[in-house]
Design an enzyme around this catalytic site. Sequence first.
Site, mmCIF file in Angstrom:
data_model
loop_
_atom_site.group_PDB
_atom_site.id
_atom_site.type_symbol
_atom_site.label_atom_id
_atom_site.label_comp_id
_atom_site.label_asym_id
_atom_site.label_seq_id
_atom_site.Cartn_x
_atom_site.Cartn_y
_atom_site.Cartn_z
ATOM 1 N N GLU A 100 2.525 87.651 83.261
ATOM 2 C CA GLU A 100 2.537 86.277 82.747
ATOM 3 C C GLU A 100 1.226 85.550 83.038
ATOM 4 O O GLU A 100 1.104 84.349 82.769
ATOM 5 C CB GLU A 100 3.700 85.493 83.375
ATOM 6 N N ASN A 120 5.888 93.631 79.971
ATOM 7 C CA ASN A 120 5.743 92.883 78.726
ATOM 8 C C ASN A 120 4.293 92.774 78.268
ATOM 9 O O ASN A 120 3.352 92.896 79.050
ATOM 10 C CB ASN A 120 6.303 91.470 78.910
ATOM 11 N N ASP A 138 9.610 89.165 76.158
ATOM 12 C CA ASP A 138 9.339 89.502 77.554
ATOM 13 C C ASP A 138 10.224 90.641 78.029
ATOM 14 O O ASP A 138 10.707 90.649 79.153
ATOM 15 C CB ASP A 138 9.528 88.281 78.472
#
Length: 596
Positions: free
Chosen positions: A194, A277, A319
């Site tokens: 992220e 992801n 994700d």
Amino acid sequence: MIRSMLCLLISAACSGWLANAPASDEVVRLSQDDGQWVMAAKNYANTRFSGLDQINAGNVKQLRVAWVFSTGVLNGHEAAPLVVKDTMYLVTPWPNLLYALDLNQAGAIKWVYKPNPSRAAQGVACCDVVNRGAAYAEGKIFFNTLDNHTVAVDAATGKEAWKTKLGEIAMGETMTMAPIVVKNKVLVGNSGGEMGVRGWITALDTRNGRILWRAYSTGPDKDVLIGPDFKPPYVTGENLGATTWPSETAWQIGGGTVWGWISYDPEADLIYYGTSNAGPWNAVQRPGDNKWTSSVFARDPDTGMARWAYQWNPHDLYDYDGINENVLLDLNIGGQDRKVLVHADRNGYMYVMDRLTGEIISAEPFVYTNTVKRVDVKTGQAELALEKGPQLGKFVKDICPAPPGGKDWQPMAYSPRTGFLYVPHNNLCFDMKTMEVGYIAGTPYVGAEVAMKAGPGGNRGFFTAWDPVQNKKVWAIEEPFPAWSGALATAGDVVFYGTMDRWFKAVDAKTGRELWKFRTGSGVIGQPITYRGPDGKQYVAVLAGVGGWSGAVVSGELDPKVPYGALGFVGAMQDLPKVTGEGGTLYVFALPEEQP
């Protein structure tokens, strides 16, 4: 008939392939000894199965606390303890203390090693400052620190043997995964999908910490360590880790981190692991399949060269990290003996694959999903539900599963006695809106607003028994919160797992009937283990201490009224602070003295 040839995966003596690999020889020998627990997953096959049966379905109701230990840390405790001979080893969340506890003296402290990781690492950890455990080999304990160091510590003295820096917190990198030792190599990976991080797996020399090879998840073949022996079953072409991205800049900040579990097949001499992801979550900014994020790799542990890969979720929309454990089994399927890899993916499908070729044998949903309609086993392609695709600037409602998936990192167990997998997992849906996002090193690179909620039925978790031969559910237990702990299966036909609302449970491996439970001081998201103590008795141990992504509303002291906190997980966990507080306690259980 289910036939699990675990000796090929646990015992080097069965295969003879590791004669020149003393570290792995020792690891497989010790992992075969059910009195000990020398790696987080128990063995290279990642079965988390113990042959101990002193504690069984008939007497488990008599379990009592034998002793406890406070770690002094209050973040999420996701680690598995290790047991080597008469010593237990624990790694805490940041500041990543390593404790050695004397099993001859009810957990008295032998020594504690303090790596002193950077405080700044806490600020770039997306989902709590967790650590998932350590590994033992060659008289050393190996583990990772949040600020991107792999450390080797003398198991007898607690003295640091070596410490190697592998990443940069300024770039958003952290390390939370449990390492694994294969041959003379410690295998580790990074976290930070992220944060615009580029994922990698790295092999270090067990003797001195020197980097031996590194394979990236994205980029040209030379970076991904793809050569002429690479034979993916469903795609062709060169440099797919670069050409399936819109630009070089995109794949350099495209995710694919390696923060989950690594398996190893000594006979095939291949390691297996998943990648995370793609980044950012806003998929509009990265047209293409975005290889090799949300994928599984098979690699040669000596060179790191890839043999095959399969992408669970091309052009990842939700994700759906692919880092979940790959359990290695030999099963008889349709009258044919197959060497398989079983993987419960975030997309809600349970995959059974040929682990030598990467071809899919079966893929069936194990939880409610409306994002993937089906997986074509001939082409490997997932048929997506287009109506659930994210849209820029507009909320798409009731997408299932949510980003933590049908199952996240929490590892399942397998019992060769029943032939079942025991799967702790989630029942979550979410609403999602995407927007353009710019990249700034070391800051969140997401581009989405998410609010999660309970899935169908209102419960947020399940503990499910799954038949990998028929690839179907056998039984399931509903849990009010996500089942975020690991699972443990034993030869006593008992399966253990923990809950976020402070229960540690034992259930019948055959029927799922609850046999025993104990109320812990904090929610359980750790990985239970079992071992034989110096006194000859069987013990069961687990760390309690709520946190992680699912428990961030408690450990991070987030406002439960703001559903978008913790990347949207707070929306599904607003009532968690009412049933548990922070904690950091090891519980060790045994039968009463009068029992055998």
